[in-house]
Design a protein around this motif. Structure first.
Motif, mmCIF file in Angstrom:
data_model
loop_
_atom_site.group_PDB
_atom_site.id
_atom_site.type_symbol
_atom_site.label_atom_id
_atom_site.label_comp_id
_atom_site.label_asym_id
_atom_site.label_seq_id
_atom_site.Cartn_x
_atom_site.Cartn_y
_atom_site.Cartn_z
ATOM 1 N N LYS A 221 2.043 -16.637 6.611
ATOM 2 C CA LYS A 221 2.398 -17.682 7.571
ATOM 3 C C LYS A 221 2.941 -18.907 6.846
ATOM 4 N N LEU A 222 2.416 -19.146 5.652
ATOM 5 C CA LEU A 222 2.877 -20.293 4.862
ATOM 6 C C LEU A 222 4.145 -19.946 4.062
ATOM 7 N N LYS A 223 4.647 -18.734 4.315
ATOM 8 C CA LYS A 223 5.865 -18.240 3.660
ATOM 9 C C LYS A 223 5.698 -18.099 2.143
ATOM 10 N N LEU A 224 4.498 -17.815 1.719
ATOM 11 C CA LEU A 224 4.272 -17.601 0.295
ATOM 12 C C LEU A 224 4.740 -16.179 -0.047
ATOM 13 N N ALA A 225 5.412 -16.043 -1.192
ATOM 14 C CA ALA A 225 5.991 -14.743 -1.525
ATOM 15 C C ALA A 225 5.020 -13.881 -2.319
ATOM 16 N N ARG A 226 4.074 -14.504 -3.012
ATOM 17 C CA ARG A 226 3.127 -13.683 -3.788
ATOM 18 C C ARG A 226 1.745 -14.307 -3.804
ATOM 19 N N ARG B 129 6.058 -21.038 -3.946
ATOM 20 C CA ARG B 129 5.891 -19.946 -2.973
ATOM 21 C C ARG B 129 4.830 -18.935 -3.415
ATOM 22 N N ALA B 130 3.745 -19.494 -3.955
ATOM 23 C CA ALA B 130 2.671 -18.617 -4.423
ATOM 24 C C ALA B 130 1.341 -19.100 -3.868
ATOM 25 N N GLY B 131 0.386 -18.192 -3.823
ATOM 26 C CA GLY B 131 -0.946 -18.564 -3.358
ATOM 27 C C GLY B 131 -1.992 -17.875 -4.221
ATOM 28 N N GLU B 132 -3.151 -18.517 -4.327
ATOM 29 C CA GLU B 132 -4.240 -17.887 -5.061
ATOM 30 C C GLU B 132 -5.363 -17.508 -4.091
ATOM 31 N N LEU B 133 -5.790 -16.270 -4.219
ATOM 32 C CA LEU B 133 -6.977 -15.836 -3.483
ATOM 33 C C LEU B 133 -8.163 -16.130 -4.400
ATOM 34 N N HIS C 138 -15.878 -5.742 5.020
ATOM 35 C CA HIS C 138 -15.717 -7.201 5.141
ATOM 36 C C HIS C 138 -14.770 -7.730 4.058
ATOM 37 N N GLY C 139 -14.902 -7.198 2.834
ATOM 38 C CA GLY C 139 -14.048 -7.642 1.725
ATOM 39 C C GLY C 139 -12.580 -7.411 2.075
ATOM 40 N N GLU C 140 -12.323 -6.218 2.542
ATOM 41 C CA GLU C 140 -10.952 -5.844 2.913
ATOM 42 C C GLU C 140 -10.436 -6.746 4.051
ATOM 43 N N ALA C 141 -11.279 -6.994 5.036
ATOM 44 C CA ALA C 141 -10.873 -7.833 6.180
ATOM 45 C C ALA C 141 -10.579 -9.259 5.706
ATOM 46 N N LEU C 142 -11.379 -9.767 4.794
ATOM 47 C CA LEU C 142 -11.154 -11.132 4.279
ATOM 48 C C LEU C 142 -9.839 -11.187 3.504
ATOM 49 N N LEU C 143 -9.612 -10.170 2.687
ATOM 50 C CA LEU C 143 -8.347 -10.125 1.925
ATOM 51 C C LEU C 143 -7.162 -10.112 2.893
ATOM 52 N N HIS C 144 -7.274 -9.265 3.920
ATOM 53 C CA HIS C 144 -6.188 -9.156 4.898
ATOM 54 C C HIS C 144 -5.913 -10.510 5.561
ATOM 55 N N GLU C 145 -6.997 -11.201 5.922
ATOM 56 C CA GLU C 145 -6.851 -12.498 6.585
ATOM 57 C C GLU C 145 -6.158 -13.506 5.658
ATOM 58 N N ILE C 146 -6.563 -13.504 4.390
ATOM 59 C CA ILE C 146 -5.946 -14.434 3.432
ATOM 60 C C ILE C 146 -4.458 -14.095 3.278
ATOM 61 N N GLU C 147 -4.156 -12.808 3.231
ATOM 62 C CA GLU C 147 -2.738 -12.409 3.109
ATOM 63 C C GLU C 147 -1.938 -12.878 4.330
ATOM 64 N N GLN C 148 -2.535 -12.741 5.520
ATOM 65 C CA GLN C 148 -1.835 -13.179 6.734
ATOM 66 C C GLN C 148 -1.571 -14.686 6.685
ATOM 67 N N ARG C 149 -2.591 -15.427 6.244
ATOM 68 C CA ARG C 149 -2.431 -16.885 6.170
ATOM 69 C C ARG C 149 -1.364 -17.253 5.143
ATOM 70 N N ALA C 150 -1.341 -16.529 4.041
ATOM 71 C CA ALA C 150 -0.351 -16.801 2.998
ATOM 72 C C ALA C 150 1.059 -16.510 3.527
ATOM 73 N N GLU D 54 -1.383 -9.798 -9.268
ATOM 74 C CA GLU D 54 -0.620 -10.388 -8.161
ATOM 75 C C GLU D 54 -0.111 -9.325 -7.208
ATOM 76 N N LYS D 55 0.150 -9.772 -6.006
ATOM 77 C CA LYS D 55 0.637 -8.861 -4.968
ATOM 78 C C LYS D 55 1.829 -9.513 -4.291
ATOM 79 N N LYS D 56 2.884 -8.738 -4.121
ATOM 80 C CA LYS D 56 4.072 -9.263 -3.443
ATOM 81 C C LYS D 56 3.803 -9.281 -1.946
ATOM 82 N N LEU D 57 4.055 -10.409 -1.320
ATOM 83 C CA LEU D 57 3.774 -10.497 0.115
ATOM 84 C C LEU D 57 5.039 -10.345 0.957
ATOM 85 N N ILE D 58 6.125 -10.898 0.441
ATOM 86 C CA ILE D 58 7.367 -10.852 1.239
ATOM 87 C C ILE D 58 8.447 -10.142 0.423
#
Ligand SMILES: CC(C)(COP(=O)(O)OP(=O)(O)OC[C@H]1O[C@@H](n2cnc3c(N)ncnc32)[C@H](O)[C@@H]1OP(=O)(O)O)[C@@H](O)C(=O)NCCC(=O)NCCS
Length: 306
Positions: A254-259, A222-226, A240-252, A302-306
């Motif tokens: 959706k995949l139910k990744l916790a961090r 349940r982890a993802g790497e940016l 743009h950097g911030e928007a890309l990070l946000h998009e990656i976090e959203q995708r993560a 690392e950043k906690k997503l959920i």
């Protein structure tokens, strides 16, 4: 052809008219022959009267009916400026509308041409440019340099994020290769990039790729790497950097990744300011831990997503 404007607010506009029909077939035929078409601001009514039309309306109507890629107005001032007198090199139609509604004190030529640019872009013209007629080479500079010298109005937002496709490999490489050479990013071969292209998101600006980022998911942990987050130097500090990070976090998410974690040697501050906390190579997913390059001594955040 033209039609009379008639009486507006009690004033008979006499022989001042507005565009009725443009012989677009005729224009196209001449253009197809490689000719330059000059359209005069005089229009005839079917009954033979001659009307005086405004050049900006004729230009706008011809551009719209041609579905032109560009409509260019040469004007007295350099382009559109905001309340702080800064030249706005790009405006979306929404921003242009807001500006016209907010600033009654815009220069007369901006008040004249900006509404036409807006009308053109709202009706299928891709871009409208407002540039100075006094600047030597303004047309070439506007069309062939990245930022141009005037104001460009566009219907769609100029920058947007999307999933990368195999056609983006060249664009992505041009952004990440210089950073790989500097040691800021880990080296990736073209072959590897091609194989992993579906993990990438790109930020596109006016048809060119200006940023990218990738998500490597480790669902069993349940982890993802940016990875490979990068924005081309000319476009940094534009969000743009911030928007890309946000998009990656959203995708993560959706995949139910916790961090989400990231390995970096030089960009710690940027990630710490965006909710990441310092972590440790031992917290990496097993597969990634095995590949961890101890020599590179990347810091793990690392950043906690959920
Ligand atoms: C990090 C990077 C992607 C940010 O892109 P960007 O589009 O400029 O990001 P944003 O516009 O959202 O944020 C810009 C802000 O971050 C700040 N910033 C940029 N690099 C930074 C760093 N290394 N440390 C701390 N802050 C940083 C900028 O100063 C700016 O803040 P300011 O406007 O308050 O001064 C870009 O600087 C880049 O491509 N760097 C090289 C590649 C890299 O380091 N990638 C990360 C490793 S995976």
């Amino acid at each position: 052809t033209a039609k009379p404007i008639g009486i507006v607010d009690g004033i008979d506009m006499g022989l001042t008219g507005e565009v009725r029909r443009v012989d677009i077939e005729g224009v196209r035929l001449r253009l197809d022959d490689g000719d330059l078409v000059l359209v005069s601001p005089l229009g005839y009514s079917p009954t033979g009267e001659i009307f005086n039309l405004t050049l900006e309306e004729v230009a706008t109507q011809v551009a719209v009916r041609l579905s032109a890629h560009k409509l260019i107005f040469l004007m007295e001032t350099e382009g559109v400026r905001n309340g702080r007198r800064q030249l706005l090199t790009e405006l979306s139609t929404r921003e242009a509308e807001a500006l016209l509604a907010r600033h009654a004190k815009l220069p007369p030529d901006v008040l004249l041409y900006l509404p036409c640019a807006l009308r053109a872009c709202d009706n299928g013209v891709k871009r409208a440019h407002l540039i100075s007629r006094h600047r030597d080479g303004a047309l070439l500079l506007e069309l062939f340099t990245r930022d141009g010298v005037g104001t460009m109005v566009a219907a769609a937002p100029l920058a947007h994020l999307r999933s990368a496709t195999i056609d983006d490999v060249g664009g992505i490489l041009s952004i990440i290769e210089p950073l790989e050479a500097e040691g800021v990013l880990v080296r990736r071969s073209r072959e590897r990039l091609e194989m992993e292209i579906e993990r990438f998101v790109v930020a596109e600006h006016d048809g060119a790729i200006v940023g990218c980022a990738a998500l490597y998911a480790f669902p069993e942990e349940r982890a993802g790497e940016l990875a490979a987050l990068a924005v081309t130097p000319d476009f940094r500090r534009g969000g743009h950097g911030e928007a890309l990070l946000h998009e990656i976090e959203q995708r993560a998410k959706k995949l139910k990744l916790a961090r989400l974690f990231v390995l970096t040697t030089r960009t710690s501050g940027w990630f710490l300011e965006r909710g990441f906390v310092e972590s440790d190579p031992s917290r990496l997913p097993a597969q990634k831990r095995d590949l961890y390059n101890w020599q590179r001594r990347s810091l793990v955040y690392e950043k906690k997503l959920i």
